[in-house]
Motif scaffolding. Structure first.
Motif, PDB file in Angstrom:
ATOM      1  N   ARG A 122       0.795  -1.409  -0.022  1.00 11.92           N
ATOM      2  CA  ARG A 122       0.072  -0.090   0.190  1.00 11.92           C
ATOM      3  C   ARG A 122       0.876   1.386  -0.049  1.00 11.92           C
ATOM      4  N   SER A 180      -2.922   0.183  -3.906  1.00 11.41           N
ATOM      5  CA  SER A 180      -2.951  -0.889  -3.177  1.00 11.41           C
ATOM      6  C   SER A 180      -3.026  -2.403  -3.942  1.00 11.41           C
ATOM      7  N   ARG A 186      -7.292   1.662   1.593  1.00  9.60           N
ATOM      8  CA  ARG A 186      -7.665   1.637   3.138  1.00  9.60           C
ATOM      9  C   ARG A 186      -8.461   2.979   3.638  1.00  9.60           C
TER      10      ARG A 186
END
Length: 213
Positions: A122, A180, A186
């Motif tokens: 990420r 990601s 996220r």
């Protein structure tokens, strides 16, 4: 002009190994966390920053920074460069503080990511054009990411004075992107565009007038 280089290597069951020279240093702030700290004013025009991160299979690393990076024009040139080179066989999470490009400065960022078969990645990038009351400044970013030798993402964006989509009346001056793999973003901000990638994972992008507080 200053060249700064930092290397961070994460191995299973060991503290991260750090090597650095120039205006950026790394500090271990946890068993699996490293913060980048500016030991000098950088990036100024003419400066080059290279950050290389290697996460071996079974290892976890969180890469952070303690403060925003402010790109300023130098005495000889307004242009500065930053390169982020990521090699993830383990779990790598990169979420640095925003880059602020001051009026008259031009900053070019490049991200290269190689994710192995067991890798998790990420990377979040945030940028703001101009300090308070400024709309000048230019930033560009290129991303080249591969998974097990196969292309994951080829992406380029620019922002600010002289950008392809620049408009004095209403062009955005802030951007957030999050790459990601293999999962989704996220930090899904309202209004962001999420692109699912053919090789897995996703790219989330957002642009606006100013970064959220």
């Amino acid at each position: 002009m200053m060249d700064s280089h930092i290397l961070v290597v994460a191995r299973p069951d060991r503290l991260p190994h750090i090597e650095s020279r120039g205006g950026i240093v790394g500090r271990r702030t946890g068993a699996d966390t490293v913060h980048l700290v500016s030991s000098a004013a950088t990036p100024l025009g003419g400066d080059r920053i290279t950050v290389r991160v290697v996460v071996e299979a079974g290892a976890v690393l969180r890469l952070r920074s303690v403060a925003a990076a402010i790109a300023l024009p130098g005495p000889a040139t307004p242009i500065s460069h930053a390169a982020l080179e990521l090699h993830a066989e383990g779990d790598l999470d990169v979420d640095l503080q925003p880059t602020l490009v001051a009026g008259g400065a031009e900053h070019h960022a490049a991200l290269t990511a190689c994710v192995g078969g067991t890798g998790v990645l990420r990377v979040r990038e945030r940028v703001q054009i101009g300090r308070s009351g400024e709309r000048a400044g230019y930033w560009s970013s290129t991303t080249r990411a591969d998974v097990s030798g196969r292309p994951l993402l080829r992406h380029r964006v620019d922002l600010g004075s002289g950008a392809v989509g620049d408009d004095a009346l209403g062009a955005p001056r802030a951007a957030i992107s999050e790459l990601s793999y293999p999962g989704g973003p996220r930090h899904h901000r309202h209004g962001a565009t999420v692109l699912e990638l053919a090789a897995g994972g996703a790219l989330s992008t957002w642009q606006g007038e100013a970064l959220p507080a």
